[in-house]
Design a protein around this motif. Structure first.
Motif, PDB file in Angstrom:
ATOM      1  N   GLU A 209       0.337   2.258  -2.377  1.00 46.66           N
ATOM      2  CA  GLU A 209      -1.081   1.915  -2.551  1.00 46.66           C
ATOM      3  C   GLU A 209      -1.863   2.885  -1.690  1.00 46.66           C
ATOM      4  OE1 GLU A 209      -1.238  -2.504  -2.553  1.00 46.66           O
ATOM      5  OE2 GLU A 209      -3.238  -2.068  -1.736  1.00 46.66           O
ATOM      6  N   ASP A 211      -5.714   4.112  -0.377  1.00 50.27           N
ATOM      7  CA  ASP A 211      -7.166   4.042  -0.290  1.00 50.27           C
ATOM      8  C   ASP A 211      -7.608   5.205   0.604  1.00 50.27           C
ATOM      9  OD1 ASP A 211      -9.777   3.639   0.324  1.00 50.27           O
ATOM     10  OD2 ASP A 211      -9.570   1.563   1.009  1.00 50.27           O
ATOM     11  N   ASP A 232      -6.910   1.413  -5.011  1.00 48.59           N
ATOM     12  CA  ASP A 232      -7.025   0.065  -4.436  1.00 48.59           C
ATOM     13  C   ASP A 232      -8.069  -0.809  -5.160  1.00 48.59           C
ATOM     14  OD1 ASP A 232      -6.636  -2.014  -2.719  1.00 48.59           O
ATOM     15  OD2 ASP A 232      -7.935  -1.211  -1.145  1.00 48.59           O
TER      16      ASP A 232
END
Ligand code: 13P
Ligand code: SF4
Length: 373
Positions: A209, A211, A232
């Motif tokens: 993930e 971001d 995200d």
């Protein structure tokens, strides 16, 4: 234009030509409204087609010529001959319909406030900046895939970078296509659909993930060590469901089955019996035996429709009263539908969705790649 009246932290309005409902349309009662919608439709005949997403209110779905999931609606839009396509859905869906339909057809979104918050979580400008970072961090070829729930400029960006669009019903095929073209996937904006798709393809070990703006998060070099990089983004309607809802249900109702949308968290999808797009959810209940019980893990309007459409099946919302409706879908109010139809009868087009020509051509490439997989 954002006004104090319409500003909410759940909605980002993509279009600034927001036309408010004239006061005369605000308090119509259902009988009068239905009569007026039917009269306008009779007058307009084949000039108009109404497409309705499965999450639309009953009063919209009842007037729709076709009701379905995002993928089915984009195919219906592509096949539509009508001069006007009235879209009961959200902005990104109407944009896709505008891209797919001919230039002399108009796509009308009855209320311009119907903007999906998840689509707003990956703005093309942000993704462009992140793309520069992630591509500089690796020599591997990264293919961007954007979920249908994104704006046309992001779809255009993905096409430009060799990527494509997918919906919840064909995300696994889009991943397979992307891995034939390159080494890694950047999946936008829904991290849950991305994660669930990676599991479906036995690629759970490859996920990260990312971001780019999280100071505590992975730097681009770390993120680029993985084959599937997830943006995200998420849908708050689907994040509401927890594995504990399914555990509780199984305890209270061991006979109940559970079907959920792949925008739900991984733990929810893992605990469910069936996972799939809104059309898969509809099909699952349609195929049920009389007396079966199905709990539905998606937007509440669809659970209510299924309950109405299949009286011989027991349909339960998976988290009871805590199940949410989609704030964006709800903006398509039947009073707005009455207004845009009566305006068309008078020769006036209201709330037309027009994707900028420079984005349209490229976004079409990303959508065509999806329609071909
Ligand atoms: P479907 O493509 O499954 O219809 O889903 C669209 C959507 O917005 C789900 O939240
Ligand atoms: Fe967007 Fe979620 Fe609404 Fe679907 S349910 S349109 S993803 S906010």
């Amino acid at each position: 234009m954002e006004t104090a009246q319409f500003e909410t932290d759940l909605s980002l309005f993509k279009y600034d030509n927001l036309e408010q409902l004239p006061p005369a349309y605000r308090d119509l009662d259902e009988d009068e409204r239905t009569e007026r919608i039917e009269a306008a439709l009779a007058e307009l005949g084949d000039d108009v087609v109404i497409l309705g997403h499965n999450y639309q209110r009953r009063e919209i779905v009842e007037h729709a010529d076709f009701v379905g999931d995002s993928y089915q609606l984009s195919k219906e839009a592509a096949n539509a001959d009508a001069d006007y396509v009235i879209f009961g859905g959200v902005t990104f869906m109407a944009e896709s319909a505008d891209i797919i339909t001919d230039d002399d057809q108009s796509v009308i979104l009855p209320s311009m406030e119907a903007s999906c918050p998840m689509a707003g979580m990956a703005e093309a400008l942000q993704v462009d900046a992140a793309w520069a970072e992630i591509t500089a961090a690796t020599d591997d070829d990264i293919i961007p895939i954007t979920y249908m729930n994104s704006y046309a400029d992001l779809k255009a960006f993905c096409a430009e970078q060799g990527g494509l669009v997918c919906t919840s019903s064909n995300a696994h095929k889009a991943f397979e296509y992307a891995f034939e073209q390159g080494d890694k996937v950047l999946f936008l904006p829904d991290k849950h659909l991305g994660e669930n798709t990676a599991h479906r393809l036995d690629m759970a070990e490859e996920i990260v993930e990312w971001d780019p703006w999280d100071p505590e998060g992975k730097d681009p070099e770390e993120a680029a060590e993985n084959d599937i990089i997830l943006w995200d983004g998420y849908c708050q309607v689907h994040e509401r469901f927890r594995a504990s809802h399914i555990e509780d249900l199984r305890e209270e109702r061991p006979d109940a089955n559970v079907v959920v949308h792949p925008e739900c968290r991984r733990e929810v999808v893992e605990a469910a019996d069936v996972v799939g797009s809104t059309s898969t959810i509809c099909q699952t209940v349609a195929d049920a035996e009389p007396g079966d019980t199905w709990a539905i893990g998606t937007e509440i309007h669809l659970a209510k429709h299924l309950d109405r459409w299949h009286p011989d099946v027991e349909v339960l919302p998976l988290c009871g009263d805590a199940c949410m409706d989609c704030n964006a879908m709800r903006q398509i109010d039947p009073n707005y539908l009455t207004w845009v139809l009566e305006e068309l009868v008078e020769g006036r087009e209201r709330n037309v969705i027009e994707v900028a020509p420079e984005e349209k051509e490229l976004a079409q490439v990303a959508l065509d790649r999806m329609l071909e997989i």
